[in-house]
Design an enzyme around this catalytic site. Structure first.
Site, PDB file in Angstrom:
ATOM      1  N   ASN A 103      31.430  -3.662  49.294  1.00 21.63           N
ATOM      2  CA  ASN A 103      32.352  -5.060  49.074  1.00 21.63           C
ATOM      3  C   ASN A 103      33.385  -4.588  48.280  1.00 21.63           C
ATOM      4  OD1 ASN A 103      30.884  -4.831  46.637  1.00 21.63           O
ATOM      5  ND2 ASN A 103      29.780  -6.649  46.950  1.00 21.63           N
TER       6      ASN A 103
ATOM      7  N   ARG B  27      32.047  -7.158  35.425  1.00 27.67           N
ATOM      8  CA  ARG B  27      30.567  -7.848  34.756  1.00 27.67           C
ATOM      9  C   ARG B  27      31.171  -8.535  33.657  1.00 27.67           C
ATOM     10  NH1 ARG B  27      29.078  -7.564  39.329  1.00 27.67           N
ATOM     11  NH2 ARG B  27      27.261  -6.168  40.052  1.00 27.67           N
TER      12      ARG B  27
ATOM     13  N   GLN C  54      24.382 -15.755  34.820  1.00 28.45           N
ATOM     14  CA  GLN C  54      24.643 -16.268  36.147  1.00 28.45           C
ATOM     15  C   GLN C  54      23.370 -17.019  36.483  1.00 28.45           C
ATOM     16  OE1 GLN C  54      28.286 -13.299  37.295  1.00 28.45           O
ATOM     17  NE2 GLN C  54      26.641 -13.610  38.882  1.00 28.45           N
TER      18      GLN C  54
ATOM     19  N   HIS D  66      30.943 -16.273  40.845  1.00 28.64           N
ATOM     20  CA  HIS D  66      30.552 -14.800  41.573  1.00 28.64           C
ATOM     21  C   HIS D  66      30.712 -14.682  42.986  1.00 28.64           C
ATOM     22  CE1 HIS D  66      28.762 -10.711  40.857  1.00 28.64           C
ATOM     23  NE2 HIS D  66      29.589 -10.613  41.462  1.00 28.64           N
TER      24      HIS D  66
HETATM   25  P1  NAI Z   1      32.548   3.106  41.150  1.00 27.96           P
HETATM   26  O1  NAI Z   1      31.043   3.592  40.965  1.00 27.96           O
HETATM   27  O2  NAI Z   1      33.057   3.493  42.484  1.00 27.96           O
HETATM   28  O3  NAI Z   1      33.453   3.163  40.112  1.00 27.96           O
HETATM   29  C1  NAI Z   1      33.136   2.902  38.853  1.00 27.96           C
HETATM   30  C2  NAI Z   1      34.025   3.798  37.834  1.00 27.96           C
HETATM   31  O4  NAI Z   1      34.009   3.266  36.599  1.00 27.96           O
HETATM   32  C3  NAI Z   1      33.642   5.419  38.036  1.00 27.96           C
HETATM   33  O5  NAI Z   1      34.940   6.022  38.204  1.00 27.96           O
HETATM   34  C4  NAI Z   1      33.142   5.478  36.547  1.00 27.96           C
HETATM   35  O6  NAI Z   1      33.353   6.915  35.891  1.00 27.96           O
HETATM   36  C5  NAI Z   1      34.051   4.285  35.752  1.00 27.96           C
HETATM   37  N1  NAI Z   1      33.177   4.399  34.548  1.00 27.96           N
HETATM   38  C6  NAI Z   1      32.071   4.140  33.783  1.00 27.96           C
HETATM   39  N2  NAI Z   1      32.208   3.864  32.797  1.00 27.96           N
HETATM   40  C7  NAI Z   1      33.154   3.741  32.214  1.00 27.96           C
HETATM   41  C8  NAI Z   1      33.891   3.599  31.008  1.00 27.96           C
HETATM   42  N3  NAI Z   1      32.930   3.326  29.919  1.00 27.96           N
HETATM   43  N4  NAI Z   1      35.059   3.442  30.857  1.00 27.96           N
HETATM   44  C9  NAI Z   1      36.047   3.828  31.936  1.00 27.96           C
HETATM   45  N5  NAI Z   1      35.384   3.951  33.196  1.00 27.96           N
HETATM   46  C10 NAI Z   1      34.176   3.951  33.183  1.00 27.96           C
HETATM   47  O7  NAI Z   1      31.944   1.549  41.354  1.00 27.96           O
HETATM   48  P2  NAI Z   1      32.774   0.499  42.112  1.00 27.96           P
HETATM   49  O8  NAI Z   1      32.462   0.254  43.554  1.00 27.96           O
HETATM   50  O9  NAI Z   1      34.312   0.697  41.514  1.00 27.96           O
HETATM   51  O10 NAI Z   1      32.441  -0.703  41.230  1.00 27.96           O
HETATM   52  C11 NAI Z   1      32.431  -0.860  39.722  1.00 27.96           C
HETATM   53  C12 NAI Z   1      31.727  -2.210  39.395  1.00 27.96           C
HETATM   54  O11 NAI Z   1      32.478  -3.318  39.914  1.00 27.96           O
HETATM   55  C13 NAI Z   1      30.397  -2.271  39.815  1.00 27.96           C
HETATM   56  O12 NAI Z   1      29.560  -1.497  38.979  1.00 27.96           O
HETATM   57  C14 NAI Z   1      30.110  -3.720  39.625  1.00 27.96           C
HETATM   58  O13 NAI Z   1      29.652  -4.071  38.390  1.00 27.96           O
HETATM   59  C15 NAI Z   1      31.391  -4.302  39.717  1.00 27.96           C
HETATM   60  N6  NAI Z   1      31.405  -5.062  41.306  1.00 27.96           N
HETATM   61  C16 NAI Z   1      31.727  -6.616  41.146  1.00 27.96           C
HETATM   62  C17 NAI Z   1      31.571  -7.432  42.306  1.00 27.96           C
HETATM   63  C18 NAI Z   1      32.003  -8.511  42.464  1.00 27.96           C
HETATM   64  O14 NAI Z   1      31.551  -9.387  43.514  1.00 27.96           O
HETATM   65  N7  NAI Z   1      32.574  -9.112  41.340  1.00 27.96           N
HETATM   66  C19 NAI Z   1      31.283  -6.582  43.645  1.00 27.96           C
HETATM   67  C20 NAI Z   1      31.331  -5.110  43.531  1.00 27.96           C
HETATM   68  C21 NAI Z   1      31.192  -4.353  42.503  1.00 27.96           C
END
Ligand code: NAI
Length: 358
Positions: free
Chosen positions: A117, A256, A285, A309
């Site tokens: 997503n 989040r 939530q 959400h």
């Molecule tokens: P991803 O794993 O592809 O990317 C996450 C990035 O965040 C990575 O590059 C990682 O190195 C970086 N990261 C981790 N800790 C960090 C920090 N302390 N400071 C800076 N960067 C940091 O994950 P993706 O697919 O981009 O998703 C990210 C988040 O988005 C998910 O974990 C989820 O919490 C949220 N999400 C929300 C949705 C919604 O419906 N609102 C749906 C899908 C994801």
């Protein structure tokens, strides 16, 4: 095998719209397939407290399916009670509702449907940035009220062109946000992430990495949060960090809720340190009726772009995460190897580098 799925209720909408797959009614499309193979599927939305279906069935379930949209919080306590549990599947992306360290300790694997997503969320981020910068919500509310006073809206409406935008996290979603922002001719696009983008990817969107978070936010007109929630990001955007924001910046968080301190954000909006806050994720939530983020406003009675959400649960996204959940289950049942990018916690160790530097 007993599979427990904690999903949100779709009620009338789910009966009228079968593509609402992620609901208790439509069961991610898994029911007939699992039952025909002799497995048991328990589906419920009841997730809070000792009498919930979640706590009742977790004790002997082998597989737990949860979704971030209606998170069943699998605490260390519950992990310890879940004697048969071997696999947790997140139907979507973001597994912070699972105590991942406890899963590591108890050799429970945690998998997500990575990428399922990310476009849905990136589009929502761009929409949220625009609706804050252009002061859209109060303008629409004015129209519904029957009023017409252009100056009241225009006094706090700007163009995105020429602004500085920075993302905390430049993974799948963060990068897609940068890609989508490029044609808006922002002054600069910045990112903060301990994992640098490949050079060609950074060049393709003209993104500049800033190694210090305070330095990045101090340059941004817009900050967008796109990193997972883990020990290193819980409460990351707090009173202290907000002091380093440019006065009157806009903040968008679809990652989040708990990455941003709820009360610090409300204070910053009231004081004018932030001009707006938007997103779809909440520290709890469903959010309680009196959650301050529902009604907080800037001094001009705008600056709130909060929604439930749903950014990652569009019908397009649901099709992808339902089919991805089935693939993960199929690999588990047949013993085929899982897609490496879906594995957050493997047998006794983190396989993903996204949930903090270890
Ligand atoms: P991803 O794993 O592809 O990317 C996450 C990035 O965040 C990575 O590059 C990682 O190195 C970086 N990261 C981790 N800790 C960090 C920090 N302390 N400071 C800076 N960067 C940091 O994950 P993706 O697919 O981009 O998703 C990210 C988040 O988005 C998910 O974990 C989820 O919490 C949220 N999400 C929300 C949705 C919604 O419906 N609102 C749906 C899908 C994801």
């Amino acid at each position: 095998m007993k599979v427990l799925a904690i999903l949100y209720d779709g009620h009338k909408a789910a009966l009228e719209e079968p593509r609402l797959l992620g609901t208790t009614e439509n069961k991610l499309g898994l029911h007939d397939w699992l039952v025909s193979q002799g497995h048991e599927l328990v589906v419920s939305s009841s997730k809070e407290g000792p009498d919930s279906d979640f706590q009742k069935h977790i004790v002997d379930a082998e597989v737990l399916i949860t979704t971030p949209f209606h998170p069943g919080y699998l605490t260390r306590d519950l992990v310890e009670k879940a004697k048969n549990l071997k696999l947790c599947i997140t139907a979507g992306v973001g597994s912070d509702h699972i105590d991942l360290n406890a899963a590591v300790d108890h050799k429970i694997q945690v998998l997500e449907v990575s990428g399922s997503n990310v476009v849905s969320v990136a589009e929502h981020v761009v929409m949220s940035i625009l609706l804050l910068v252009r002061n859209f919500v109060p303008a629409h509310e004015m129209i519904e009220r029957g009023d017409w006073q252009v100056s009241d809206i225009a006094r706090n409406a700007f163009d995105l062109e020429g602004k500085v935008v920075g993302t905390i996290g430049a993974g799948r979603i963060g990068y897609r946000v940068l890609q989508r922002l490029k044609p808006f001719d922002c002054k600069s696009l910045l990112y903060y992430d301990y994992a640098p983008l490949p050079e060609a990817a950074a060049q393709a969107v003209d993104a500049v990495r800033v190694e210090d978070l305070k330095q990045m936010v101090s340059q941004c007109d817009v900050v967008t949060v796109n990193c997972p929630l883990h020990e290193g990001t819980r409460g990351l955007v707090n009173d202290e960090l907000l002091k380093h924001f440019k006065k009157g910046a806009w903040l968008v968080n679809t990652a989040r809720g708990a990455i941003c301190d709820k009360d610090a954000v409300a204070r910053a909006l009231a004081s004018g340190q932030l001009s707006g806050y938007a997103g779809d994720v909440w520290n709890v939530q469903p959010a309680p009726k009196d959650h301050v983020w529902r009604t907080m406003k800037n001094s001009l009675n705008g600056g709130n772009g909060m929604v439930p959400h749903y950014s990652g649960t569009t019908l397009d996204a649901q099709a992808r995460y339902a089919s991805g959940t089935r693939s993960i289950l199929d690999c588990y049942i047949t013993g085929k190897p899982q897609e490496p990018q879906n594995i957050i916690v493997g047998l006794g160790k983190y396989e993903s580098k996204a949930y903090g530097q270890r």
